[in-house]
Motif scaffolding. Structure first.
Motif, PDB file in Angstrom:
ATOM      1  N   VAL A 239       5.625   4.963   1.393  1.00 49.06           N
ATOM      2  CA  VAL A 239       6.027   4.442   0.091  1.00 49.06           C
ATOM      3  C   VAL A 239       5.699   5.439  -1.016  1.00 49.06           C
ATOM      4  O   VAL A 239       6.498   5.657  -1.925  1.00 49.06           O
ATOM      5  CB  VAL A 239       5.352   3.073  -0.159  1.00 49.06           C
ATOM      6  N   ARG A 240       4.543   6.096  -0.955  1.00 48.23           N
ATOM      7  CA  ARG A 240       4.115   7.001  -2.028  1.00 48.23           C
ATOM      8  C   ARG A 240       5.107   8.137  -2.278  1.00 48.23           C
ATOM      9  O   ARG A 240       5.165   8.686  -3.366  1.00 48.23           O
ATOM     10  CB  ARG A 240       2.723   7.556  -1.771  1.00 48.23           C
TER      11      ARG A 240
ATOM     12  N   VAL B 142       2.967  -1.270  -6.151  1.00 52.80           N
ATOM     13  CA  VAL B 142       2.235  -0.494  -5.154  1.00 52.80           C
ATOM     14  C   VAL B 142       0.787  -0.423  -5.625  1.00 52.80           C
ATOM     15  O   VAL B 142       0.509  -0.014  -6.754  1.00 52.80           O
ATOM     16  CB  VAL B 142       2.826   0.923  -4.997  1.00 52.80           C
TER      17      VAL B 142
ATOM     18  N   GLU C 194      -3.486   0.367  -4.654  1.00 50.37           N
ATOM     19  CA  GLU C 194      -4.459   1.051  -3.815  1.00 50.37           C
ATOM     20  C   GLU C 194      -5.833   0.844  -4.439  1.00 50.37           C
ATOM     21  O   GLU C 194      -6.001   1.045  -5.644  1.00 50.37           O
ATOM     22  CB  GLU C 194      -4.109   2.545  -3.759  1.00 50.37           C
TER      23      GLU C 194
ATOM     24  N   MET D 223       8.137   6.085  -4.377  1.00 49.78           N
ATOM     25  CA  MET D 223       7.818   5.145  -5.456  1.00 49.78           C
ATOM     26  C   MET D 223       7.821   5.855  -6.814  1.00 49.78           C
ATOM     27  O   MET D 223       7.757   7.076  -6.898  1.00 49.78           O
ATOM     28  CB  MET D 223       6.440   4.513  -5.221  1.00 49.78           C
TER      29      MET D 223
ATOM     30  N   ASP E 275       0.842  -1.189   0.000  1.00 50.81           N
ATOM     31  CA  ASP E 275       0.000   0.000   0.000  1.00 50.81           C
ATOM     32  C   ASP E 275       0.885   1.249   0.000  1.00 50.81           C
ATOM     33  O   ASP E 275       1.909   1.272   0.683  1.00 50.81           O
ATOM     34  CB  ASP E 275      -0.893  -0.023   1.245  1.00 50.81           C
ATOM     35  N   PRO E 276       0.507   2.287  -0.724  1.00 51.58           N
ATOM     36  CA  PRO E 276       1.340   3.492  -0.776  1.00 51.58           C
ATOM     37  C   PRO E 276       1.480   4.214   0.558  1.00 51.58           C
ATOM     38  O   PRO E 276       2.416   5.000   0.750  1.00 51.58           O
ATOM     39  CB  PRO E 276       0.639   4.376  -1.806  1.00 51.58           C
TER      40      PRO E 276
ATOM     41  N   SER F   8       5.609   6.534  -9.858  1.00 51.73           N
ATOM     42  CA  SER F   8       4.171   6.474 -10.122  1.00 51.73           C
ATOM     43  C   SER F   8       3.856   6.235 -11.596  1.00 51.73           C
ATOM     44  O   SER F   8       2.752   5.834 -11.927  1.00 51.73           O
ATOM     45  CB  SER F   8       3.471   7.738  -9.623  1.00 51.73           C
TER      46      SER F   8
END
Length: 154
Positions: free
Chosen positions: A67-68, A37, A39, A71, A15-16, A73
């Motif tokens: 993490v978001r 990742v 969601e 990461m 999960d982010p 995207s």
């Protein structure tokens, strides 16, 4: 041969909002270098061990950093019904080692790695594609290029 025939099916998704320490621990436990990742049942990014090192640790971010924040995207992916040879070409062109695999409904169903390609058809024309993918990925440059003159100073 289709991607679904050679991909790794059981993939851990993080999960982010989870801390990067959790992502690193998952990578360690599973002996992998990247995690998708997700969601709300959707792929929203990828986090790699390198992301953690370069975008977090090198900048002094804590292990609790979500993490978001580190990461990637913008994620390249392929579909499970695509031909492996075409996907391997794409991986080489874009210098990608791991590629999330989605169903046509855009649900994650697996991941395709260079290792998956390498063991899929040893000794066949597929191995030529793997070699091409490795050559393309190993060529200097790309989004995560590392140049260190000390390597050549011995």
């Amino acid at each position: 041969m289709r991607v679904s025939e050679v991909m790794t099916r059981h993939v851990e998704v993080i999960d982010p909002g989870q801390p990067i320490q959790k992502a690193a621990q998952c990578m360690c436990d599973m002996d992998v270098g990247a995690l998708p990742v997700g969601e709300n049942d959707r792929l929203v990014g990828m986090i790699t061990d390198r992301d953690i090192a370069v975008r977090a640790v090198a900048l002094g971010k804590s292990a609790d950093t979500p993490v978001r924040e580190v990461m990637s995207s913008q994620v390249c992916y392929c579909f499970e019904d695509e031909e492996v040879a075409a996907v391997a070409d794409n991986m080489a062109n874009k210098q990608i080692r791991r590629l999330p695999v989605l169903s046509r409904a855009k649900r994650m169903v697996g991941i395709l790695t260079l290792g998956d390609l390498a063991v899929s058809e040893e000794g066949s024309p597929m191995m030529q594609k793997v070699g091409q993918a490795l050559a393309g990925i190993s060529h200097p440059g790309g989004a995560h290029s590392q140049t260190d003159d000390r390597i050549n100073s011995h």
